[in-house]
Design a protein around this motif. Structure first.
Motif, PDB file in Angstrom:
ATOM      1  N   HIS A  27       0.816  -1.217   0.000  1.00  0.00           N
ATOM      2  CA  HIS A  27       0.000   0.000   0.000  1.00  0.00           C
ATOM      3  C   HIS A  27       0.854   1.274   0.000  1.00  0.00           C
ATOM      4  O   HIS A  27       0.383   2.332  -0.398  1.00  0.00           O
ATOM      5  CB  HIS A  27      -0.944   0.014   1.207  1.00  0.00           C
ATOM      6  CG  HIS A  27      -0.284   0.419   2.496  1.00  0.00           C
ATOM      7  ND1 HIS A  27       0.446  -0.474   3.267  1.00  0.00           N
ATOM      8  CD2 HIS A  27      -0.207   1.616   3.134  1.00  0.00           C
ATOM      9  CE1 HIS A  27       0.917   0.159   4.329  1.00  0.00           C
ATOM     10  NE2 HIS A  27       0.537   1.422   4.280  1.00  0.00           N
ATOM     11  N   ALA A  28       2.118   1.175   0.447  1.00  0.00           N
ATOM     12  CA  ALA A  28       2.997   2.352   0.497  1.00  0.00           C
ATOM     13  C   ALA A  28       4.366   1.961  -0.042  1.00  0.00           C
ATOM     14  O   ALA A  28       5.034   1.082   0.515  1.00  0.00           O
ATOM     15  CB  ALA A  28       3.116   2.879   1.926  1.00  0.00           C
ATOM     16  N   GLN A  29       4.787   2.617  -1.115  1.00  0.00           N
ATOM     17  CA  GLN A  29       6.058   2.277  -1.743  1.00  0.00           C
ATOM     18  C   GLN A  29       6.884   3.537  -1.974  1.00  0.00           C
ATOM     19  O   GLN A  29       6.353   4.605  -2.248  1.00  0.00           O
ATOM     20  CB  GLN A  29       5.819   1.557  -3.067  1.00  0.00           C
ATOM     21  CG  GLN A  29       5.046   0.247  -2.901  1.00  0.00           C
ATOM     22  CD  GLN A  29       4.843  -0.488  -4.210  1.00  0.00           C
ATOM     23  OE1 GLN A  29       5.772  -0.604  -5.013  1.00  0.00           O
ATOM     24  NE2 GLN A  29       3.643  -0.987  -4.434  1.00  0.00           N
ATOM     25  N   LEU A  30       8.194   3.369  -1.872  1.00  0.00           N
ATOM     26  CA  LEU A  30       9.121   4.477  -2.056  1.00  0.00           C
ATOM     27  C   LEU A  30      10.053   4.153  -3.217  1.00  0.00           C
ATOM     28  O   LEU A  30      10.908   3.271  -3.108  1.00  0.00           O
ATOM     29  CB  LEU A  30       9.935   4.693  -0.774  1.00  0.00           C
ATOM     30  CG  LEU A  30      11.083   5.701  -0.843  1.00  0.00           C
ATOM     31  CD1 LEU A  30      10.555   7.104  -1.111  1.00  0.00           C
ATOM     32  CD2 LEU A  30      11.904   5.666   0.449  1.00  0.00           C
ATOM     33  N   PHE A  31       9.865   4.835  -4.349  1.00  0.00           N
ATOM     34  CA  PHE A  31      10.756   4.707  -5.491  1.00  0.00           C
ATOM     35  C   PHE A  31      11.912   5.693  -5.277  1.00  0.00           C
ATOM     36  O   PHE A  31      11.683   6.902  -5.180  1.00  0.00           O
ATOM     37  CB  PHE A  31      10.022   5.044  -6.790  1.00  0.00           C
ATOM     38  CG  PHE A  31       9.150   3.929  -7.313  1.00  0.00           C
ATOM     39  CD1 PHE A  31       9.440   3.333  -8.534  1.00  0.00           C
ATOM     40  CD2 PHE A  31       8.054   3.477  -6.606  1.00  0.00           C
ATOM     41  CE1 PHE A  31       8.638   2.313  -9.036  1.00  0.00           C
ATOM     42  CE2 PHE A  31       7.243   2.451  -7.087  1.00  0.00           C
ATOM     43  CZ  PHE A  31       7.543   1.861  -8.311  1.00  0.00           C
ATOM     44  N   SER A  32      13.129   5.176  -5.208  1.00  0.00           N
ATOM     45  CA  SER A  32      14.271   6.050  -4.939  1.00  0.00           C
ATOM     46  C   SER A  32      15.340   5.866  -6.010  1.00  0.00           C
ATOM     47  O   SER A  32      15.561   4.760  -6.508  1.00  0.00           O
ATOM     48  CB  SER A  32      14.863   5.745  -3.563  1.00  0.00           C
ATOM     49  OG  SER A  32      15.345   4.418  -3.497  1.00  0.00           O
ATOM     50  N   GLY A  33      15.998   6.961  -6.373  1.00  0.00           N
ATOM     51  CA  GLY A  33      17.033   6.919  -7.391  1.00  0.00           C
ATOM     52  C   GLY A  33      17.224   8.293  -8.003  1.00  0.00           C
ATOM     53  O   GLY A  33      16.849   9.305  -7.412  1.00  0.00           O
ATOM     54  N   GLN A  34      17.800   8.336  -9.206  1.00  0.00           N
ATOM     55  CA  GLN A  34      18.050   9.583  -9.907  1.00  0.00           C
ATOM     56  C   GLN A  34      17.051   9.772 -11.048  1.00  0.00           C
ATOM     57  O   GLN A  34      16.617   8.813 -11.670  1.00  0.00           O
ATOM     58  CB  GLN A  34      19.475   9.605 -10.461  1.00  0.00           C
ATOM     59  CG  GLN A  34      20.546   9.591  -9.390  1.00  0.00           C
ATOM     60  CD  GLN A  34      20.456  10.801  -8.470  1.00  0.00           C
ATOM     61  OE1 GLN A  34      20.402  11.946  -8.921  1.00  0.00           O
ATOM     62  NE2 GLN A  34      20.457  10.563  -7.166  1.00  0.00           N
ATOM     63  N   SER A  35      16.727  11.029 -11.323  1.00  0.00           N
ATOM     64  CA  SER A  35      15.770  11.333 -12.385  1.00  0.00           C
ATOM     65  C   SER A  35      16.204  10.735 -13.715  1.00  0.00           C
ATOM     66  O   SER A  35      15.388  10.196 -14.470  1.00  0.00           O
ATOM     67  CB  SER A  35      15.604  12.850 -12.531  1.00  0.00           C
ATOM     68  OG  SER A  35      15.078  13.417 -11.359  1.00  0.00           O
ATOM     69  N   GLY A  36      17.510  10.817 -14.011  1.00  0.00           N
ATOM     70  CA  GLY A  36      18.022  10.338 -15.287  1.00  0.00           C
ATOM     71  C   GLY A  36      18.010   8.838 -15.444  1.00  0.00           C
ATOM     72  O   GLY A  36      18.289   8.323 -16.532  1.00  0.00           O
ATOM     73  N   ALA A  37      17.681   8.108 -14.377  1.00  0.00           N
ATOM     74  CA  ALA A  37      17.559   6.650 -14.456  1.00  0.00           C
ATOM     75  C   ALA A  37      16.139   6.230 -14.807  1.00  0.00           C
ATOM     76  O   ALA A  37      15.870   5.043 -14.994  1.00  0.00           O
ATOM     77  CB  ALA A  37      17.984   6.012 -13.134  1.00  0.00           C
ATOM     78  N   GLY A  38      15.216   7.194 -14.873  1.00  0.00           N
ATOM     79  CA  GLY A  38      13.823   6.885 -15.193  1.00  0.00           C
ATOM     80  C   GLY A  38      12.944   6.761 -13.969  1.00  0.00           C
ATOM     81  O   GLY A  38      11.944   6.037 -13.983  1.00  0.00           O
ATOM     82  N   LEU A  39      13.271   7.489 -12.917  1.00  0.00           N
ATOM     83  CA  LEU A  39      12.579   7.361 -11.632  1.00  0.00           C
ATOM     84  C   LEU A  39      11.080   7.624 -11.740  1.00  0.00           C
ATOM     85  O   LEU A  39      10.255   6.768 -11.407  1.00  0.00           O
ATOM     86  CB  LEU A  39      13.234   8.323 -10.635  1.00  0.00           C
ATOM     87  CG  LEU A  39      12.747   8.295  -9.202  1.00  0.00           C
ATOM     88  CD1 LEU A  39      12.974   6.935  -8.576  1.00  0.00           C
ATOM     89  CD2 LEU A  39      13.463   9.372  -8.377  1.00  0.00           C
ATOM     90  N   LEU A  40      10.701   8.807 -12.208  1.00  0.00           N
ATOM     91  CA  LEU A  40       9.286   9.155 -12.308  1.00  0.00           C
ATOM     92  C   LEU A  40       8.555   8.350 -13.387  1.00  0.00           C
ATOM     93  O   LEU A  40       7.446   7.844 -13.136  1.00  0.00           O
ATOM     94  CB  LEU A  40       9.140  10.658 -12.566  1.00  0.00           C
ATOM     95  CG  LEU A  40       7.712  11.201 -12.682  1.00  0.00           C
ATOM     96  CD1 LEU A  40       6.911  10.915 -11.419  1.00  0.00           C
ATOM     97  CD2 LEU A  40       7.724  12.700 -12.972  1.00  0.00           C
ATOM     98  N   PRO A  41       9.127   8.171 -14.586  1.00  0.00           N
ATOM     99  CA  PRO A  41       8.439   7.347 -15.594  1.00  0.00           C
ATOM    100  C   PRO A  41       8.165   5.925 -15.119  1.00  0.00           C
ATOM    101  O   PRO A  41       7.099   5.367 -15.401  1.00  0.00           O
ATOM    102  CB  PRO A  41       9.406   7.369 -16.777  1.00  0.00           C
ATOM    103  CG  PRO A  41      10.183   8.624 -16.622  1.00  0.00           C
ATOM    104  CD  PRO A  41      10.321   8.815 -15.133  1.00  0.00           C
ATOM    105  N   LEU A  42       9.103   5.326 -14.383  1.00  0.00           N
ATOM    106  CA  LEU A  42       8.893   3.967 -13.884  1.00  0.00           C
ATOM    107  C   LEU A  42       7.719   3.900 -12.915  1.00  0.00           C
ATOM    108  O   LEU A  42       6.892   2.987 -12.979  1.00  0.00           O
ATOM    109  CB  LEU A  42      10.161   3.466 -13.196  1.00  0.00           C
ATOM    110  CG  LEU A  42      11.115   2.638 -14.054  1.00  0.00           C
ATOM    111  CD1 LEU A  42      12.434   2.440 -13.326  1.00  0.00           C
ATOM    112  CD2 LEU A  42      10.498   1.291 -14.405  1.00  0.00           C
ATOM    113  N   ALA A  43       7.644   4.868 -12.024  1.00  0.00           N
ATOM    114  CA  ALA A  43       6.546   4.887 -11.057  1.00  0.00           C
ATOM    115  C   ALA A  43       5.200   5.009 -11.762  1.00  0.00           C
ATOM    116  O   ALA A  43       4.234   4.321 -11.416  1.00  0.00           O
ATOM    117  CB  ALA A  43       6.741   6.029 -10.067  1.00  0.00           C
ATOM    118  N   LEU A  44       5.144   5.866 -12.789  1.00  0.00           N
ATOM    119  CA  LEU A  44       3.873   6.063 -13.498  1.00  0.00           C
ATOM    120  C   LEU A  44       3.544   4.881 -14.409  1.00  0.00           C
ATOM    121  O   LEU A  44       2.373   4.534 -14.588  1.00  0.00           O
ATOM    122  CB  LEU A  44       3.918   7.364 -14.281  1.00  0.00           C
ATOM    123  CG  LEU A  44       3.746   8.598 -13.390  1.00  0.00           C
ATOM    124  CD1 LEU A  44       4.205   9.865 -14.089  1.00  0.00           C
ATOM    125  CD2 LEU A  44       2.284   8.737 -12.943  1.00  0.00           C
TER     126      LEU A  44
END
Length: 381
Positions: A27-44
């Motif tokens: 129910h609660a997940q934390l995607f962590s890393g760098q923007s250039g690795a695809g952080l936000l696109p992966l989450a979406l």
């Protein structure tokens, strides 16, 4: 955003698919890393796969109403929160993400999800003194939105981009939601600096680490973008350091002005430190204090990178160095002054300054202490 749209990260994509296919969605997940690795696109892409009504072949269909709306960041069950602010804000005026969502969507579409916090703050035009933040009022709005039933999808999704921008009051309110989640609610935090979050929040989330992209992945991407020479493509990929955004700069042949300014400030700091020029070090600190908060964090990140690379050169590991041009020339000469005796204390000092800047510490005091501490470690090696 489909998994197929994301460059590399095949193992992580497979893991995320399995978690959905087997019904093991925390129910609660934390995607962590760098923007250039695809952080936000992966989450979406993960959200889209979860909500897709016709997923097949290990990916969302991209055509159903849920996919189309999530791809446009316009689904009624997908709520987005991110740091915001604006020039000319009135005293006591609350800034909420919804007000800036059209601007965020535009940047997301233009960059296909690959952009940095600095890119977003530039789009907000915050100037030198303001920084983006997630307020307690925003946390109240999150609670209100999640209290409603879902409209179309099976899940209500709250995605917080850069949760480290929350103030303490907001973070404590979010903590209450994580402790008592609503049914069929997915809470995603997408963070570049999870170490700045409350330990109690970290303990209640399942971390999804997004690693840097492999050299092979970036080499293939460079070739796809027109680099015909395999050796040149490999070298560009290596210099990019696992970051697609850095590869973009290299492919365009751009002299990244921010990186260049950080390099010049770093060189000045090290030269003044070696020569014990204390009064000039204070002047250096005052110059660094005039930067925006995001630029100050960028300076400290680049300083840590250059110190680590100098240490690698000192250790004789030139073949794995990610430096080139003026950076390589300076760090090659500077490397004798960075070894096992001072590299860890130097990095610790940088991390301390990063935390103090992120917590709104007085930048003049922070950088003065930082510069004098670095001088002592460099001079007395």
């Amino acid at each position: 955003m489909r998994f197929a749209d994301i460059i590399g990260q095949e193992e992580l994509k497979a893991h995320l698919r399995r978690s959905v296919d087997t019904g093991r969605v925390s129910h609660a997940q934390l995607f962590s890393g760098q923007s250039g690795a695809g952080l936000l696109p992966l989450a979406l892409a993960y959200v889209q796969y979860l909500c897709c009504t016709h997923r097949h072949d290990g990916d969302s269909c991209g055509e159903c109403p849920n996919c189309r709306q999530i791809s446009d960041l316009a689904h009624p069950d997908l709520h987005m929160v991110f740091p915001v602010n604006k020039q000319g804000k009135k005293s006591g005026e609350a800034m909420l993400s919804d007000e800036f969502l059209p601007l965020f969507r535009k940047l997301y579409t233009e960059r296909k999800g690959y952009f940095t916090p600095h890119d977003w703050y530039e789009r907000l035009d915050l100037g030198k003194t303001l920084k983006g933040a997630i307020s307690a009022r925003e946390a109240d709005d999150i609670i209100r939105k999640l209290s409603f039933k879902s409209f179309e999808a099976d899940y209500k999704v709250m995605l917080i981009w850069l949760p480290e921008a929350m103030n303490e009051e907001a973070a404590n309110k979010i903590l209450k939601i994580l402790e008592e989640p609503w049914e069929h609610t997915l809470f995603l935090m997408v963070s570049e600096h999870p170490e700045l979050l409350l330990p109690t929040i970290l303990s209640r989330t399942q971390e999804v680490n997004v690693p840097r992209l492999s050299i092979a992945t970036l080499t293939a991407e460079a070739q796809r973008r027109g680099v015909d020479n395999p050796l040149k493509a490999h070298n560009l990929a290596r210099l990019a350091g696992g970051d697609l955004l850095q590869l973009d700069h290299l492919l365009r042949g751009e002299d990244d002005s921010s990186r260049r300014e950080n390099f010049e400030l770093f060189c000045t700091l090290m030269r003044l430190s070696y020569n014990d020029r204390h009064l000039e070090l204070i002047g250096w600190a005052e110059e660094a204090a005039q930067l925006t908060r995001e630029q100050q964090r960028s300076l400290l990140r680049d300083s840590a990178r250059l110190l680590r690379e100098s240490f690698m050169l000192h250790a004789g590991l030139q073949e794995v160095s990610y430096l080139w041009g003026d950076e390589l020339a300076f760090c090659s000469k500077f490397s004798p002054f960075v070894d096992t005796r001072n590299i860890e204390p130097l990095i610790d000092e940088i991390e301390r300054a990063q935390n103090q800047i992120s917590q709104n510490g007085n930048p003049t005091i922070v950088f003065t202490h930082f510069a004098l501490s670095v001088s002592k470690m460099i001079k007395h090696l």
